[in-house]
Design an enzyme around this catalytic site. Structure first.
Site, mmCIF file in Angstrom:
data_model
loop_
_atom_site.group_PDB
_atom_site.id
_atom_site.type_symbol
_atom_site.label_atom_id
_atom_site.label_comp_id
_atom_site.label_asym_id
_atom_site.label_seq_id
_atom_site.Cartn_x
_atom_site.Cartn_y
_atom_site.Cartn_z
ATOM 1 N N PRO A 24 0.860 -1.196 0.000
ATOM 2 C CA PRO A 24 0.000 0.000 0.000
ATOM 3 C C PRO A 24 0.889 1.236 0.000
ATOM 4 O O PRO A 24 1.838 1.322 0.775
ATOM 5 C CB PRO A 24 -0.746 -0.106 1.335
ATOM 6 C CG PRO A 24 0.148 -0.898 2.229
ATOM 7 C CD PRO A 24 0.918 -1.839 1.331
ATOM 8 N N MET A 25 0.597 2.168 -0.883
ATOM 9 C CA MET A 25 1.336 3.434 -0.880
ATOM 10 C C MET A 25 0.363 4.590 -1.115
ATOM 11 O O MET A 25 -0.266 4.680 -2.176
ATOM 12 C CB MET A 25 2.402 3.449 -1.964
ATOM 13 C CG MET A 25 3.681 2.715 -1.580
ATOM 14 S SD MET A 25 4.944 2.874 -2.849
ATOM 15 C CE MET A 25 4.409 1.655 -4.037
ATOM 16 N N ALA A 26 0.257 5.445 -0.110
ATOM 17 C CA ALA A 26 -0.597 6.625 -0.254
ATOM 18 C C ALA A 26 -0.078 7.479 -1.401
ATOM 19 O O ALA A 26 1.127 7.649 -1.562
ATOM 20 C CB ALA A 26 -0.577 7.430 1.049
ATOM 21 N N GLN A 78 -6.806 -1.186 2.808
ATOM 22 C CA GLN A 78 -6.229 -0.759 4.086
ATOM 23 C C GLN A 78 -7.005 0.408 4.678
ATOM 24 O O GLN A 78 -7.223 1.417 4.010
ATOM 25 C CB GLN A 78 -4.762 -0.345 3.913
ATOM 26 C CG GLN A 78 -4.102 -0.089 5.263
ATOM 27 C CD GLN A 78 -2.669 0.394 5.146
ATOM 28 O OE1 GLN A 78 -2.410 1.504 4.696
ATOM 29 N NE2 GLN A 78 -1.734 -0.432 5.564
ATOM 30 N N CYS A 108 1.809 4.110 9.914
ATOM 31 C CA CYS A 108 2.005 5.438 9.328
ATOM 32 C C CYS A 108 2.692 6.373 10.329
ATOM 33 O O CYS A 108 2.192 6.592 11.430
ATOM 34 C CB CYS A 108 0.666 6.040 8.895
ATOM 35 S SG CYS A 108 0.891 7.652 8.133
ATOM 36 N N GLY A 209 10.150 -3.925 3.131
ATOM 37 C CA GLY A 209 11.265 -2.992 3.309
ATOM 38 C C GLY A 209 12.496 -3.391 2.542
ATOM 39 O O GLY A 209 13.070 -4.453 2.758
ATOM 40 N N ASP A 210 12.853 -2.526 1.591
ATOM 41 C CA ASP A 210 14.120 -2.660 0.862
ATOM 42 C C ASP A 210 14.188 -3.902 -0.038
ATOM 43 O O ASP A 210 15.273 -4.425 -0.275
ATOM 44 C CB ASP A 210 15.318 -2.637 1.829
ATOM 45 C CG ASP A 210 15.340 -1.375 2.686
ATOM 46 O OD1 ASP A 210 14.648 -0.403 2.336
ATOM 47 O OD2 ASP A 210 16.026 -1.383 3.720
ATOM 48 N N ARG A 233 8.574 0.855 -3.015
ATOM 49 C CA ARG A 233 9.258 1.805 -3.902
ATOM 50 C C ARG A 233 9.828 1.137 -5.148
ATOM 51 O O ARG A 233 9.884 1.755 -6.209
ATOM 52 C CB ARG A 233 10.340 2.550 -3.110
ATOM 53 C CG ARG A 233 9.747 3.541 -2.128
ATOM 54 C CD ARG A 233 10.776 4.030 -1.133
ATOM 55 N NE ARG A 233 11.251 2.959 -0.260
ATOM 56 C CZ ARG A 233 12.195 3.091 0.652
ATOM 57 N NH1 ARG A 233 12.790 4.255 0.816
ATOM 58 N NH2 ARG A 233 12.553 2.072 1.418
#
Ligand SMILES: Cc1cc2nc3c(=O)[nH]c(=O)nc-3n(C[C@H](O)[C@H](O)[C@H](O)COP(=O)(O)O)c2cc1C
Length: 353
Positions: A24-26, A78, A108, A209-210, A233
């Site tokens: 999920p990415m806002a 979410q 968040c 993460g990463d 990302r």
């Protein structure tokens, strides 16, 4: 045991066909992003965070509303908030809209969210966190999950205490982004904490993460025992990264493929957000798609300056004429927009996790 990213696994009764989950990415994970993620091999996709408080008062600053289509499943939606009853009500709404999983944001780090008691603040209020999970779990029949940070302060191990309690309260899986909220996105995700969490709960854990390559995805699953790796990302403007991870073959898209994928994305974003919002929303995507040495820098700069999405599409077609056929084929496969379910749940403008 060697890890196969193409193995299926499940959360509650929901089967997830691969071990890669799209994060999920806002400001990113709109419907167009999620359905693209599924098409490129993500086994599960997740909406950006939507505000439970916004349902009751309709006073949240919003960036449009949540839209769900037939080709996104399995889909987690979410929600964020800190009030058990409004979270339960939001959960019922997203279940009715077709969410296969209701995910809760406990990660968040943005102050506008944490000061309301939501997001990463819940990592420090275990009683309330458990009440929220219990209320949501009893409100819906689909599995409910929680996405956490390791804790609020650097070095915090709060997730290791909270995780098992959230499972007792009804969480069917946990996602961990093992940075502290204070870290935001600096430093690195310490997946030794993920391994500890995996060892302490009887439900699947998703490691976030990463992770940007197949090697990193496999390494994190082997090192931690997590059920799946989440990509955030690394998938921005780069759905091909997901395909590479799953299929194990390096894949450099041609200019035509990049232009076609971006054009479809632009058109869907306009449909979802309206032209006015889409213009601003899309600017970051131009850099993401056209970078990676795919198009010359001046071209990217020119695209970002254009005022309407129609001008951008025209310019992309001119730069990559072969994209037209690919776009046509892709658009013919999309389910009818009229069949989308649109929910009066505001997409947060503050997001993060
Ligand atoms: C622009 C952006 C927006 C994000 N929004 C959310 C969000 O709405 N909910 C959430 O749980 N995490 C959110 N995250 C966190 C990501 O889901 C993920 O946990 C984090 O970026 C680490 O993964 P990565 O290294 O693959 O980027 C966001 C991250 C970014 C970069």
């Amino acid at each position: 045991m060697p890890v196969n990213l193409r193995d299926s696994w499940s959360i509650g009764g929901v089967e997830v066909p691969t071990r890669i989950v799209l994060a999920p990415m806002a400001g990113v994970s709109i419907q167009a992003f999620r359905r693209q993620g599924r098409r490129f091999g993500a086994g599960l996709v997740c909406s950006e965070m939507v505000s439970a408080a916004g349902i009751g008062h309709r006073n949240e600053r919003t960036f449009g509303y949540l839209r769900v289509a037939a080709d996104e499943h399995p889909l987690a939606i979410q929600i964020f908030g800190s009030e058990p009853d409004s979270m339960a009500e939001a959960a019922r709404m997203v279940e009715a809209a077709g969410a296969d999983i209701v995910d809760m944001n406990f990660g968040c780090p943005v102050r506008k969210v944490t000061k309301t008691g939501a997001g990463a603040h819940l990592m420090e209020d275990p009683e309330l966190a458990c009440r929220v999970v219990a209320a949501v779990a009893s409100a819906v029949s689909v599995p409910v999950t929680v996405k956490m940070r390791r804790g609020v302060e650097n070095g915090s191990r709060a997730c290791l205490e909270l995780g098992p309690r959230l499972v007792e309260a009804g969480a069917a899986a946990l996602t961990l982004h093992p940075r502290s909220a204070a870290q935001m996105y600096t430093g690195f995700a310490d997946h030794s904490v993920t391994a500890e969490l995996v060892a302490s709960v009887p439900v699947p854990v998703i490691a976030s993460g990463d992770v940007t390559t197949r090697e990193e995805a496999i390494a994190v699953l082997e090192r931690t025992g997590a059920a799946a790796a989440m990509v955030a990302r690394g998938a921005q403007g780069n759905p091909w990264a997901l395909r590479e991870m799953i299929e194990g073959e390096a894949f450099s898209p041609t200019r035509e493929e990049v232009a076609a994928e971006l054009i479809v994305f632009i058109r869907e974003a306009v449909r979802e957000l309206g032209e006015q919002r889409a213009v601003g929303f899309l600017k970051k995507f131009y850099g993401w798609y056209l970078g990676h040495g795919r198009f010359p820098k001046p071209f990217k700069q020119e695209i970002v300056m254009l005022r309407t999405t129609e001008e951008v599409v025209t310019r992309l077609f001119a730069a990559a004429p072969g994209a037209a056929e690919l776009v046509e084929r892709r658009e013919a496969e999309l389910p009818a927009a009229e069949d989308d379910i649109v929910l009066e749940l505001p997409i947060s403008v503050y997001g993060g996790g």
